[in-house]
Scaffold this active site. Structure first.
Site, PDB file in Angstrom:
ATOM      1  N   CYS A 108     -12.795  13.042   6.028  1.00  0.00           N
ATOM      2  CA  CYS A 108     -11.377  13.185   6.356  1.00  0.00           C
ATOM      3  C   CYS A 108     -10.851  14.393   5.591  1.00  0.00           C
ATOM      4  O   CYS A 108     -11.645  15.252   5.180  1.00  0.00           O
ATOM      5  CB  CYS A 108     -10.597  11.910   6.055  1.00  0.00           C
ATOM      6  SG  CYS A 108     -10.500  11.462   4.305  1.00  0.00           S
ATOM      7  N   ARG A 114      -9.055   7.621   4.486  1.00  0.00           N
ATOM      8  CA  ARG A 114      -9.815   7.222   5.666  1.00  0.00           C
ATOM      9  C   ARG A 114     -11.325   7.255   5.474  1.00  0.00           C
ATOM     10  O   ARG A 114     -12.028   6.287   5.811  1.00  0.00           O
ATOM     11  CB  ARG A 114      -9.424   8.108   6.851  1.00  0.00           C
ATOM     12  CG  ARG A 114      -8.000   7.900   7.322  1.00  0.00           C
ATOM     13  CD  ARG A 114      -7.579   8.955   8.335  1.00  0.00           C
ATOM     14  NE  ARG A 114      -7.440  10.273   7.711  1.00  0.00           N
ATOM     15  CZ  ARG A 114      -7.197  11.389   8.389  1.00  0.00           C
ATOM     16  NH1 ARG A 114      -7.111  11.354   9.707  1.00  0.00           N
ATOM     17  NH2 ARG A 114      -7.061  12.542   7.757  1.00  0.00           N
ATOM     18  N   SER A 115     -11.858   8.364   4.963  1.00  0.00           N
ATOM     19  CA  SER A 115     -13.324   8.452   4.853  1.00  0.00           C
ATOM     20  C   SER A 115     -13.905   7.484   3.825  1.00  0.00           C
ATOM     21  O   SER A 115     -14.970   6.902   4.077  1.00  0.00           O
ATOM     22  CB  SER A 115     -13.772   9.893   4.594  1.00  0.00           C
ATOM     23  OG  SER A 115     -13.208  10.415   3.421  1.00  0.00           O
TER      24      SER A 115
END
Length: 257
Positions: A108, A114-115
């Site tokens: 991300c 997110r990642s």
């Protein structure tokens, strides 16, 4: 076949004599070698050295194209012997990790929301499936805003409520070498995918795409950044990531395992 690479000393009984690196590599490529004993320095420098055979083996093992034979060195030079043994040790370490068949990198922007969520969720799914020895998982960001930082506290809180622990994760920035290290580089959105496409070396052969390509219950193609939103945004990210993680694992099992 036991192969003895030396252009001066005679091979012991039961060993096949080869004098040059290209001969040894030819036999290795045919899969005929069970044991290999190497000298370092050979008489004709133009024909290479035993060390070069080790470098070839190391490269092939790292690319998972080759299972090495039992390797020893009989060189008499102490410095050369140390160099050879270090190379053998490197090959052994690579081979010991060869159960990691597929390597996945989630990306991300900052590697704090997110990642790392994708990393934690996918790791949990892989462990539940008993495939932790076969799949290596990591995450990174396209920007250097949060190198060394833990995941966002809100991200950790939302993930923790579903049983995911990402407290040990730390942010890092993606680099060009990641495209050779990982079989799958998966972006959370199109903006980060575009950055990765520019960074990707021309000879990279792994899969580069959007993570949500593997989702089955969400029609969206991008995981939205929850950084500036409320609790609902982090929950939505988890829903999407769990969906895509299941699809990705199914794809890897079908394609690679």
């Amino acid at each position: 076949m036991k192969v003895f690479l030396d252009d001066e000393r005679t091979a012991p009984d039961g060993w096949a004599q080869v004098r040059w690196p290209d001969e040894a590599i030819g036999l290795l490529q045919k899969g005929e070698v069970t044991h290999l004993s190497l000298d370092h320095d050979l008489g004709d420098d133009q024909r290479g050295t035993g060390y070069e055979v080790l470098l070839w083996i190391e490269q092939e093992v790292a690319q998972r194209r080759f299972v090495p034979p039992e390797i020893t060195t009989h060189t008499a030079n102490p410095a050369a012997r140390q160099r050879m043994l270090a190379a053998v040790d490197s090959i052994t370490k690579i081979r010991s990790s060869s159960n990691v068949m597929v390597k996945v990198l989630f990306v991300c922007m900052g590697n704090i929301c997110r990642s790392p969520t994708a990393e934690a969720v996918f790791r949990a799914r892989v462990e539940e499936a008993g495939l932790a020895r076969h799949i290596l998982i990591d995450s990174a960001g396209t920007h250097d805003y949060h190198i060394g930082d833990p995941p966002d506290a809100r991200t950790q809180r939302a993930a923790g409520l579903r049983g995911y622990d990402m407290s040990a994760l730390r942010g890092r920035q993606v680099e060009a070498a990641d495209f050779s290290r990982f079989d799958y580089v998966l972006a959370m959105d199109r903006a980060n995918l575009a950055i990765l496409q520019r960074l990707r070396p021309s000879d990279a052969s792994g899969h580069l795409g959007l993570f949500l390509e593997f989702a089955s219950r969400h029609s969206q193609h991008e995981v939205p950044d929850p950084y500036y939103g409320g609790t609902v945004g982090f929950e939505r990210v988890l829903d999407m990531v769990e969906d895509a993680a299941e699809g990705l694992l199914g794809h890897i099992r079908k394609t690679h395992l």
